[in-house]
Design a protein around this motif. Sequence first.
Motif, PDB file in Angstrom:
ATOM      1  N   HIS A  91      10.491   1.346  -4.032  1.00  0.00           N
ATOM      2  CA  HIS A  91       9.457   1.880  -3.155  1.00  0.00           C
ATOM      3  C   HIS A  91       9.135   3.330  -3.494  1.00  0.00           C
ATOM      4  O   HIS A  91       7.964   3.748  -3.411  1.00  0.00           O
ATOM      5  CB  HIS A  91       9.888   1.747  -1.692  1.00  0.00           C
ATOM      6  N   GLU A  92      10.127   4.110  -3.903  1.00  0.00           N
ATOM      7  CA  GLU A  92       9.861   5.486  -4.284  1.00  0.00           C
ATOM      8  C   GLU A  92       9.028   5.553  -5.561  1.00  0.00           C
ATOM      9  O   GLU A  92       8.064   6.319  -5.646  1.00  0.00           O
ATOM     10  CB  GLU A  92      11.171   6.242  -4.464  1.00  0.00           C
ATOM     11  N   ALA A  95       5.439   4.581  -4.908  1.00  0.00           N
ATOM     12  CA  ALA A  95       4.680   5.654  -4.280  1.00  0.00           C
ATOM     13  C   ALA A  95       4.397   6.789  -5.267  1.00  0.00           C
ATOM     14  O   ALA A  95       3.304   7.350  -5.286  1.00  0.00           O
ATOM     15  CB  ALA A  95       5.437   6.181  -3.065  1.00  0.00           C
ATOM     16  N   ALA A 266       9.265   5.252   1.376  1.00  0.00           N
ATOM     17  CA  ALA A 266       8.132   5.554   0.501  1.00  0.00           C
ATOM     18  C   ALA A 266       7.020   6.252   1.272  1.00  0.00           C
ATOM     19  O   ALA A 266       6.230   7.006   0.692  1.00  0.00           O
ATOM     20  CB  ALA A 266       7.606   4.268  -0.133  1.00  0.00           C
TER      21      ALA A 266
END
Length: 399
Positions: A91-92, A95, A266
């Motif tokens: 998710h990081e 993003a 995120a």
Amino acid sequence: MAVGDERCVVDLNYSAEDEEFRQEIRGWLKSNLVGKFAQLRGLGGSGREHEAFEERLEWNRHLAEHGWSCVSWPREYGGRGLSLLQQVIFHEEYARADAPARVNHFGEELLGPTLIAFGTKEQQDRFLPRIVAVEDLWCQGYSEPGAGSDLANVSTKARLDDGGRWVIDGQKVWTSLAHNANWCFVIARTGSGPRRHDGLSYLLVPMDQPGVEIRPILQLTGTSEFNEVFFDGAVTDADLVVGEPGAGWSVAMGTLGFERGVSTLAQQIAFQRELESVVDLARNNGAIDDPIIQDRIVSAHMGLDMLRLHGLRTLSGEQGIEASITKLLWAPWHRSLGELAMAVAGPGGLTVAEAPYELDALQTLFLFSRADTLYGGSDEIQRNVIAERVLGLPKEARA
């Protein structure tokens, strides 16, 4: 590095396998966010869900074809079975790549995990593969005009008819993306009991049928991702109730628990990007020289760091007060960021530049963030819930 205290410790030392996974997803995004997909970068965020919806749907299906859909789900249900830290990494990196907002949130992050935890095998076999492939899009039928944060007050009713179908009558409101969904998970009253939480059922209802009417709600931003949904004799099969009939409260709370998952980390990277835009504007228009603006920017940075540390703390599996206060932390922070954006913009923030007179990103941030402390449960109600159900304090006096 570790974050936590005697109750909650999260080890943030990534293994070699985790770092290898980071390079895998980072490389895949770099190789695939190209061509027609490159034009989707940054689109579809909060208040802008209308942007390039069909194109983002195509992107989501592209993700699915390459195994990047439902990454947190166990492999036996079609997911990737990622570890907790690998989910954070996914998710990081998604993003950081400024990849477009995905259109499958309600199915992937909410309903899917709910069916894995509470659904029958028949329900899992029918719906989970279609969520993974982004063939079905879902919306959430919780809030009503008289039951927003107070979910136990729902008045939408459902009854079994002679043909073995649930017949549903009532109204839902603030139903995100209902106009794009073909299914809705609906909380309806199917019985009664000594408590308001009793007699509720968690139903899976097709949206494309007579008896379902969707009315978009025009927002301050000029967009309409929220909707009213009216059920007037709408039907669904008797076996499309998740959990036992009348015992839907625990299922509904399970869904809300999944909503606090890893993907919310995120969100903070998107917040960081918005804050950087505000700082860039302050530098460009000279507002950065104002000591009051400087102080507010520093406070915003400190608040964002606190949000991330708190989010990491909840990854220990604690679902007590630490998880319960998450929205009470980020919602007012984000709302204040919108206010800071307008303070930095000055009088120019009150106008739009030229035809077609659309809001810019910071104006949208300000207007949409006014709702942050309301949607998903108002701050006032959330404080009462924490006080009464988590801390065990006396109930607030009711008139």
